[in-house]
Design a protein around this motif. Structure first.
Motif, PDB file in Angstrom:
ATOM      1  N   SER A 139      67.278  92.072  78.385  1.00  0.00           N
ATOM      2  CA  SER A 139      67.358  93.383  77.750  1.00  0.00           C
ATOM      3  C   SER A 139      68.679  93.983  77.233  1.00  0.00           C
ATOM      4  O   SER A 139      69.185  93.921  75.927  1.00  0.00           O
TER       5      SER A 139
ATOM      6  N   SER B 240      57.286  90.641  80.086  1.00  0.00           N
ATOM      7  CA  SER B 240      58.295  91.806  80.969  1.00  0.00           C
ATOM      8  C   SER B 240      57.783  93.094  80.656  1.00  0.00           C
ATOM      9  O   SER B 240      57.016  93.698  79.742  1.00  0.00           O
TER      10      SER B 240
ATOM     11  N   TYR C 173      64.897  92.659  73.106  1.00  0.00           N
ATOM     12  CA  TYR C 173      64.255  91.963  74.023  1.00  0.00           C
ATOM     13  C   TYR C 173      62.625  92.174  74.079  1.00  0.00           C
ATOM     14  O   TYR C 173      61.749  91.546  74.088  1.00  0.00           O
TER      15      TYR C 173
ATOM     16  N   THR D 232      68.623  94.890  82.581  1.00  0.00           N
ATOM     17  CA  THR D 232      68.758  96.285  82.951  1.00  0.00           C
ATOM     18  C   THR D 232      68.359  96.571  84.541  1.00  0.00           C
ATOM     19  O   THR D 232      69.143  97.269  84.828  1.00  0.00           O
TER      20      THR D 232
HETATM   21  C1  AKB Z   1      65.518  92.979  82.068  1.00  0.00           C
HETATM   22  O1  AKB Z   1      66.042  93.962  83.109  1.00  0.00           O
HETATM   23  O2  AKB Z   1      65.954  93.061  80.966  1.00  0.00           O
HETATM   24  C2  AKB Z   1      64.743  92.142  82.851  1.00  0.00           C
HETATM   25  C3  AKB Z   1      63.333  92.625  82.628  1.00  0.00           C
HETATM   26  C4  AKB Z   1      62.752  93.764  83.243  1.00  0.00           C
HETATM   27  O3  AKB Z   1      62.494  91.846  81.874  1.00  0.00           O
HETATM   28  N1  AKB Z   1      64.800  92.021  84.306  1.00  0.00           N
END
Ligand code: AKB
Length: 312
Positions: free
Chosen positions: A79, A117, A142, A183
């Protein structure tokens, strides 16, 4: 005989999945591939293939030569990094997925796993116990690529009979390697600072709760989903999956039970906005009822397991 190929094997999830599968299916049944080799000795007990998953012919050749039955396609720009270069994030996430799905459509592999996700959700989804089928209006590239990818998976299943399965992972927390570009990464970093006796500078607000999961749970969920009889896998976009849920200050409090001097300061940056658009907690009823999912780690168990493993 089953042969498992992990694409994107040198990332945070790949390393743990490879080791989990080596334990379950035997070292020779699991092959890793990536654009760089991992430096984890356990992973490197098995075969490694250099592979750029955006190159369709290269993916095809690896699948034809290796006679793989299962592919775990983990390649992704996460992300926070995706927001720095949205088109590159979209291109990597989509091109590599479609390359794998096209090969599966040709019958080169029996089963595909692809990670989605909690980033598929956005500001209009309810924050607590976010349901499987609610608004998916992500604000990150993302998240947009994950929503599109989920729909592509369903499309290939319905139109071409490709047996592709997917989970909407929460933030993953493991001790073997550090994540990059996400993130939820702060939660792994906190453990390193705590054990180094350093102050932790957190880029999220102290009360920003997010869904999280200990890596052992994530690996177990992945393999259980892949082993479930096809008729049990009713969700062909991607399953909601819940582990535990906590904020940076709750995590710091839990770490302080073992390391009383641990100090966290809060300096939110652009990642706070991304976190604020995601759920606080997830409802995973479908995963529980369809293939018997049940998380083992709550925040206490997760923190204890991480501190023990990292100390070792
Ligand atoms: C991110 O923080 O981008 C990943 C997710 C939650 O897919 N860890």
């Amino acid at each position: 005989m089953e042969r498992h190929l992990v694409i994107g094997a040198s990332g945070q999830l790949g390393i743990e999945l490879i080791i989990g599968m080596q334990d379950r299916y035997g070292v020779s049944a699991v092959v890793s591939s990536d654009i760089r080799k991992s430096d984890d000795d356990d992973v490197n007990r098995g075969e490694f293939i250099l592979l750029d998953a955006t190159n369709k012919e290269a993916v095809r050749k690896v699948l034809v030569d290796g006679k793989f039955t299962h592919v775990y396609h983990l390649v992704a720009m996460l992300s926070a990094k995706g927001e720095e270069n949205p088109l590159a994030g979209w291109d990597l996430n989509m091109t590599s997925l479609l390359n794998v799905l096209e090969c599966a459509k040709e019958g080169l592999v029996k089963k595909v796993f692809w990670p989605s996700s909690i980033a598929v959700f956005g500001p209009n989804a309810p924050k607590n116990a976010t349901a499987q089928d609610t608004f998916c209006d992500p604000t990150t590239v993302y998240g947009v690529s994950k929503v599109a990818g989920e729909l592509w998976c369903k499309y290939y299943f319905e139109h071409y009979g490709v047996d592709v399965r997917s989970l909407r992972y929460p933030g993953l927390i493991g001790h073997r390697s550090q994540p990059g570009g996400g993130t939820t990464d702060y939660a792994v970093e906190a453990f390193y600072r705590a054990l180094e006796g350093k102050k932790f500078d957190c880029y999220l607000e102290k009360n920003e709760a997010l869904p999280m999961m200990y890596m052992d749970d994530a690996i177990r969920a992945t393999l259980n989903l892949m082993e479930a009889p096809s008729e049990c896998v009713r969700v062909r976009t991607s399953y909601n999956l819940s582990g535990c849920s906590f904020s940076p200050s709750e995590l710091s409090d839990e770490i302080r039970k073992t390391i009383p001097d641990f100090e966290t300061v809060y300096n939110p940056d652009a990642r706070q906005q991304i976190a604020a658009s995601w759920p606080d907690s997830i409802d995973d009823t479908d995963a529980r009822s369809d293939w018997g999912w049940n998380a083992k780690y709550d925040i206490e168990g997760l923190v204890a397991a991480m501190l023990k493993a990292l100390k070792r």
